[in-house]
Design a protein around this motif. Sequence first.
Motif, PDB file in Angstrom:
ATOM      1  N   GLN A 299       2.729 -11.317  -5.777  1.00 58.12           N
ATOM      2  CA  GLN A 299       2.390 -12.359  -4.821  1.00 58.12           C
ATOM      3  C   GLN A 299       1.472 -11.834  -3.777  1.00 58.12           C
ATOM      4  O   GLN A 299       1.477 -10.628  -3.341  1.00 58.12           O
ATOM      5  CB  GLN A 299       3.488 -13.035  -4.310  1.00 58.12           C
ATOM      6  N   ALA A 300       0.601 -12.567  -3.437  1.00 56.38           N
ATOM      7  CA  ALA A 300      -0.564 -12.085  -2.437  1.00 56.38           C
ATOM      8  C   ALA A 300       0.221 -12.471  -1.057  1.00 56.38           C
ATOM      9  O   ALA A 300       1.282 -13.110  -0.590  1.00 56.38           O
ATOM     10  CB  ALA A 300      -1.836 -12.906  -2.496  1.00 56.38           C
ATOM     11  N   SER A 301      -0.751 -11.690   0.062  1.00 53.65           N
ATOM     12  CA  SER A 301      -0.316 -11.805   1.506  1.00 53.65           C
ATOM     13  C   SER A 301      -1.471 -11.783   2.245  1.00 53.65           C
ATOM     14  O   SER A 301      -2.701 -10.746   1.770  1.00 53.65           O
ATOM     15  CB  SER A 301       0.887 -11.021   1.817  1.00 53.65           C
ATOM     16  N   LEU A 302      -1.505 -12.023   3.382  1.00 56.56           N
ATOM     17  CA  LEU A 302      -2.838 -11.836   4.206  1.00 56.56           C
ATOM     18  C   LEU A 302      -3.312 -10.329   4.570  1.00 56.56           C
ATOM     19  O   LEU A 302      -4.194 -10.153   4.433  1.00 56.56           O
ATOM     20  CB  LEU A 302      -2.874 -12.622   5.626  1.00 56.56           C
ATOM     21  N   PRO A 303      -2.223  -9.634   5.021  1.00 53.00           N
ATOM     22  CA  PRO A 303      -2.531  -8.047   5.202  1.00 53.00           C
ATOM     23  C   PRO A 303      -3.018  -7.295   3.975  1.00 53.00           C
ATOM     24  O   PRO A 303      -3.954  -6.681   3.836  1.00 53.00           O
ATOM     25  CB  PRO A 303      -1.338  -7.738   5.754  1.00 53.00           C
ATOM     26  N   LEU A 304      -2.201  -7.772   2.937  1.00 51.13           N
ATOM     27  CA  LEU A 304      -2.656  -7.060   1.625  1.00 51.13           C
ATOM     28  C   LEU A 304      -3.981  -7.545   1.015  1.00 51.13           C
ATOM     29  O   LEU A 304      -4.837  -6.926   0.658  1.00 51.13           O
ATOM     30  CB  LEU A 304      -1.508  -7.392   0.423  1.00 51.13           C
ATOM     31  N   TYR A 305      -4.376  -8.931   1.187  1.00 48.67           N
ATOM     32  CA  TYR A 305      -5.860  -9.255   0.923  1.00 48.67           C
ATOM     33  C   TYR A 305      -6.786  -8.701   1.788  1.00 48.67           C
ATOM     34  O   TYR A 305      -7.931  -8.164   0.977  1.00 48.67           O
ATOM     35  CB  TYR A 305      -5.498 -10.950   1.225  1.00 48.67           C
ATOM     36  N   ILE A 306      -6.589  -8.488   3.117  1.00 46.79           N
ATOM     37  CA  ILE A 306      -7.564  -7.894   3.835  1.00 46.79           C
ATOM     38  C   ILE A 306      -7.853  -6.536   3.382  1.00 46.79           C
ATOM     39  O   ILE A 306      -9.111  -5.917   3.110  1.00 46.79           O
ATOM     40  CB  ILE A 306      -7.109  -7.744   5.574  1.00 46.79           C
ATOM     41  N   TYR A 307      -6.790  -5.737   3.110  1.00 48.72           N
ATOM     42  CA  TYR A 307      -6.811  -4.205   2.389  1.00 48.72           C
ATOM     43  C   TYR A 307      -7.602  -4.338   1.202  1.00 48.72           C
ATOM     44  O   TYR A 307      -8.384  -3.368   0.914  1.00 48.72           O
ATOM     45  CB  TYR A 307      -5.304  -3.790   2.498  1.00 48.72           C
ATOM     46  N   GLN A 308      -7.297  -5.096   0.165  1.00 51.35           N
ATOM     47  CA  GLN A 308      -7.822  -5.043  -1.009  1.00 51.35           C
ATOM     48  C   GLN A 308      -9.263  -5.439  -0.987  1.00 51.35           C
ATOM     49  O   GLN A 308     -10.261  -5.029  -1.646  1.00 51.35           O
ATOM     50  CB  GLN A 308      -7.187  -6.112  -1.967  1.00 51.35           C
ATOM     51  N   GLN A 309      -9.706  -6.631  -0.154  1.00 51.12           N
ATOM     52  CA  GLN A 309     -11.059  -6.956  -0.018  1.00 51.12           C
ATOM     53  C   GLN A 309     -11.748  -6.115   0.676  1.00 51.12           C
ATOM     54  O   GLN A 309     -12.938  -5.724   0.106  1.00 51.12           O
ATOM     55  CB  GLN A 309     -11.190  -8.515   0.633  1.00 51.12           C
ATOM     56  N   TYR A 310     -11.385  -5.377   1.610  1.00 52.31           N
ATOM     57  CA  TYR A 310     -12.364  -4.520   2.466  1.00 52.31           C
ATOM     58  C   TYR A 310     -12.390  -3.250   1.546  1.00 52.31           C
ATOM     59  O   TYR A 310     -13.471  -2.297   1.639  1.00 52.31           O
ATOM     60  CB  TYR A 310     -11.620  -4.049   3.836  1.00 52.31           C
ATOM     61  N   GLY A 311     -11.427  -2.723   0.799  1.00 46.26           N
ATOM     62  CA  GLY A 311     -11.276  -1.577  -0.104  1.00 46.26           C
ATOM     63  C   GLY A 311     -12.509  -1.527  -1.192  1.00 46.26           C
ATOM     64  O   GLY A 311     -12.736  -0.679  -1.794  1.00 46.26           O
ATOM     65  N   SER A 312     -12.798  -2.964  -1.584  1.00 48.22           N
ATOM     66  CA  SER A 312     -13.595  -2.923  -2.719  1.00 48.22           C
ATOM     67  C   SER A 312     -14.885  -2.463  -2.530  1.00 48.22           C
ATOM     68  O   SER A 312     -15.763  -2.204  -3.374  1.00 48.22           O
ATOM     69  CB  SER A 312     -13.701  -4.545  -3.092  1.00 48.22           C
ATOM     70  N   TYR A 318     -16.301  -8.001   2.199  1.00 50.64           N
ATOM     71  CA  TYR A 318     -16.136  -7.620   3.591  1.00 50.64           C
ATOM     72  C   TYR A 318     -16.212  -8.780   4.232  1.00 50.64           C
ATOM     73  O   TYR A 318     -15.468  -8.890   5.210  1.00 50.64           O
ATOM     74  CB  TYR A 318     -17.576  -6.998   3.981  1.00 50.64           C
ATOM     75  N   ASP A 319     -17.118  -9.866   3.881  1.00 51.97           N
ATOM     76  CA  ASP A 319     -16.950 -11.260   4.885  1.00 51.97           C
ATOM     77  C   ASP A 319     -15.504 -11.614   4.521  1.00 51.97           C
ATOM     78  O   ASP A 319     -14.962 -12.281   5.661  1.00 51.97           O
ATOM     79  CB  ASP A 319     -18.181 -11.872   4.283  1.00 51.97           C
ATOM     80  N   ARG A 320     -15.187 -11.919   3.480  1.00 52.43           N
ATOM     81  CA  ARG A 320     -13.726 -12.368   3.206  1.00 52.43           C
ATOM     82  C   ARG A 320     -12.675 -11.724   4.113  1.00 52.43           C
ATOM     83  O   ARG A 320     -11.642 -12.171   4.418  1.00 52.43           O
ATOM     84  CB  ARG A 320     -13.363 -12.588   1.711  1.00 52.43           C
ATOM     85  N   ALA A 321     -12.892 -10.330   3.903  1.00 50.20           N
ATOM     86  CA  ALA A 321     -11.726  -9.685   4.733  1.00 50.20           C
ATOM     87  C   ALA A 321     -11.873  -9.902   6.350  1.00 50.20           C
ATOM     88  O   ALA A 321     -10.550  -9.962   6.886  1.00 50.20           O
ATOM     89  CB  ALA A 321     -12.053  -8.020   4.527  1.00 50.20           C
ATOM     90  N   TRP A 322     -13.074 -10.211   6.905  1.00 51.30           N
ATOM     91  CA  TRP A 322     -13.079 -10.403   8.259  1.00 51.30           C
ATOM     92  C   TRP A 322     -12.559 -11.769   8.597  1.00 51.30           C
ATOM     93  O   TRP A 322     -11.863 -12.165   9.664  1.00 51.30           O
ATOM     94  CB  TRP A 322     -14.544 -10.082   8.618  1.00 51.30           C
ATOM     95  N   ALA A 323     -12.904 -12.667   7.564  1.00 53.39           N
ATOM     96  CA  ALA A 323     -12.531 -14.136   7.825  1.00 53.39           C
ATOM     97  C   ALA A 323     -10.825 -14.031   7.791  1.00 53.39           C
ATOM     98  O   ALA A 323     -10.276 -14.902   8.649  1.00 53.39           O
ATOM     99  CB  ALA A 323     -13.021 -14.857   6.865  1.00 53.39           C
ATOM    100  N   ALA A 324     -10.187 -13.491   6.824  1.00 52.12           N
ATOM    101  CA  ALA A 324      -8.804 -13.503   6.639  1.00 52.12           C
ATOM    102  C   ALA A 324      -8.193 -12.680   7.824  1.00 52.12           C
ATOM    103  O   ALA A 324      -7.300 -13.021   8.525  1.00 52.12           O
ATOM    104  CB  ALA A 324      -8.644 -12.617   5.447  1.00 52.12           C
ATOM    105  N   SER A 325      -8.841 -11.656   8.405  1.00 51.26           N
ATOM    106  CA  SER A 325      -8.418 -10.787   9.722  1.00 51.26           C
ATOM    107  C   SER A 325      -8.384 -11.910  10.570  1.00 51.26           C
ATOM    108  O   SER A 325      -7.559 -12.016  11.713  1.00 51.26           O
ATOM    109  CB  SER A 325      -9.453  -9.596   9.958  1.00 51.26           C
ATOM    110  N   LEU A 326      -9.640 -12.654  10.915  1.00 56.64           N
ATOM    111  CA  LEU A 326      -9.446 -13.690  11.953  1.00 56.64           C
ATOM    112  C   LEU A 326      -8.174 -14.848  11.781  1.00 56.64           C
ATOM    113  O   LEU A 326      -7.810 -14.994  12.949  1.00 56.64           O
ATOM    114  CB  LEU A 326     -10.879 -14.386  11.945  1.00 56.64           C
ATOM    115  N   THR A 327      -8.257 -15.126  10.483  1.00 54.52           N
ATOM    116  CA  THR A 327      -6.951 -16.047  10.415  1.00 54.52           C
ATOM    117  C   THR A 327      -5.618 -15.368  10.871  1.00 54.52           C
ATOM    118  O   THR A 327      -5.051 -16.070  11.286  1.00 54.52           O
ATOM    119  CB  THR A 327      -7.157 -16.500   9.043  1.00 54.52           C
ATOM    120  N   LEU A 328      -5.563 -14.083  10.514  1.00 54.32           N
ATOM    121  CA  LEU A 328      -4.324 -13.561  10.717  1.00 54.32           C
ATOM    122  C   LEU A 328      -3.904 -13.340  12.329  1.00 54.32           C
ATOM    123  O   LEU A 328      -2.906 -13.534  12.920  1.00 54.32           O
ATOM    124  CB  LEU A 328      -4.308 -12.117  10.037  1.00 54.32           C
ATOM    125  N   ILE A 329      -5.307 -13.116  13.008  1.00 61.10           N
ATOM    126  CA  ILE A 329      -5.084 -13.141  14.524  1.00 61.10           C
ATOM    127  C   ILE A 329      -4.739 -14.365  15.099  1.00 61.10           C
ATOM    128  O   ILE A 329      -4.178 -14.300  15.939  1.00 61.10           O
ATOM    129  CB  ILE A 329      -6.618 -12.581  15.055  1.00 61.10           C
TER     130      ILE A 329
END
Length: 352
Positions: A299-312, A318-329
């Motif tokens: 199953q996915a989660s926001l922190p894991l999604y950010i980690y995987q997207q930025y690590g790609s 990168y844009d999706r990782a920053w957008a997910a970070s903004l959602t988490l904040i």
Amino acid sequence: MSTAPSLAGKRPSTLRGASLPKWAPWAIGAASIALGFGISTAAGLASDIQWALIAALLYVIGTYVISAWIENRRQAKDRVVTSMVWVAFLLAVVPLASLVWSTVQRGIKVLDGYFLTHSMGVVADSEPGGGIYHAILGTLEQVGLATLIAAPIGVLTAIYLVEYGRGSLARAVTFFVDVMTGIPSIVAGLFILSIMLMFEMEPFGFAGSLALAILMMPVVVRSTEEMLKLVPNELREASLALGVPKWRTIMKVVLPTSLGGIITGIMLSIARIAGETAPVLLLVFGSKFINSNPFDGAQASLPLYIYQQYGSGEAPAYDRAWAASLTLIAFVMILNMVARGIARWKAPKTGR
């Protein structure tokens, strides 16, 4: 015959000496910033942090020198301590404001309704599109299950420690709660992972909830314990004097009185575990597809999604990782605002 000394021509005595005008700290601050920027430019310092620290040091020194010259050394020391408090406040706020601004600036590019209501599916990391719906759903389920586990256990443990805890057992519980407070998140994940390996279990969402519950429990215990200690003993004694049993006194007097603080502590503990990545990475494993069943499959989660997207390493990722970070904040900020609202709503009312 004695004559009283004449007071004519003498200045009236006063306990107040010369003092700096109200605009003096602002003027000293502006001069310190200009001088610090000039020194850093002349010295060839490229970092903004370096000239800011120089300006802060000049502000503290300038405040002491000017205040000691115009006022006195005692007042100068007081102003120096005040200026150091302001400098420490700015050193804490400026990085936070910079972080929020950078996240908003970079995350707003792809953050829209489509991004919030779609999953990655078959979208590759190098391709634009996709969304975080599957990650939001996973985070809500995992954090919700962790709360259902940790909140009752934490509240009941705190009630035992405050209302019943005496002797070696209470000291042992307090000791282990203190130890659990400082446990790194990766250790909680490894503990659950070892159990999963013993039973040859595959990654699934509920395993991450168990690790998050371990991290959440000591926070709930400590916050609830402090809230229960704030309840005046007179309320307990008045209830017991009327012949009410102790368990009913706790249920009808103690808990309602401290309910606002308890709920606030639970909400803040939820915000604390919402951004954990290490346990989810070990136990949940992540998925690009929507999985609404936390008891079966990755199953996915926001922190894991950010980690995987930025690590790609891909620009769209990168844009999706920053957008997910903004959602988490935003999620964490909403939880903090709700906690403050509940605290004010349930705060004891004084006067009319």
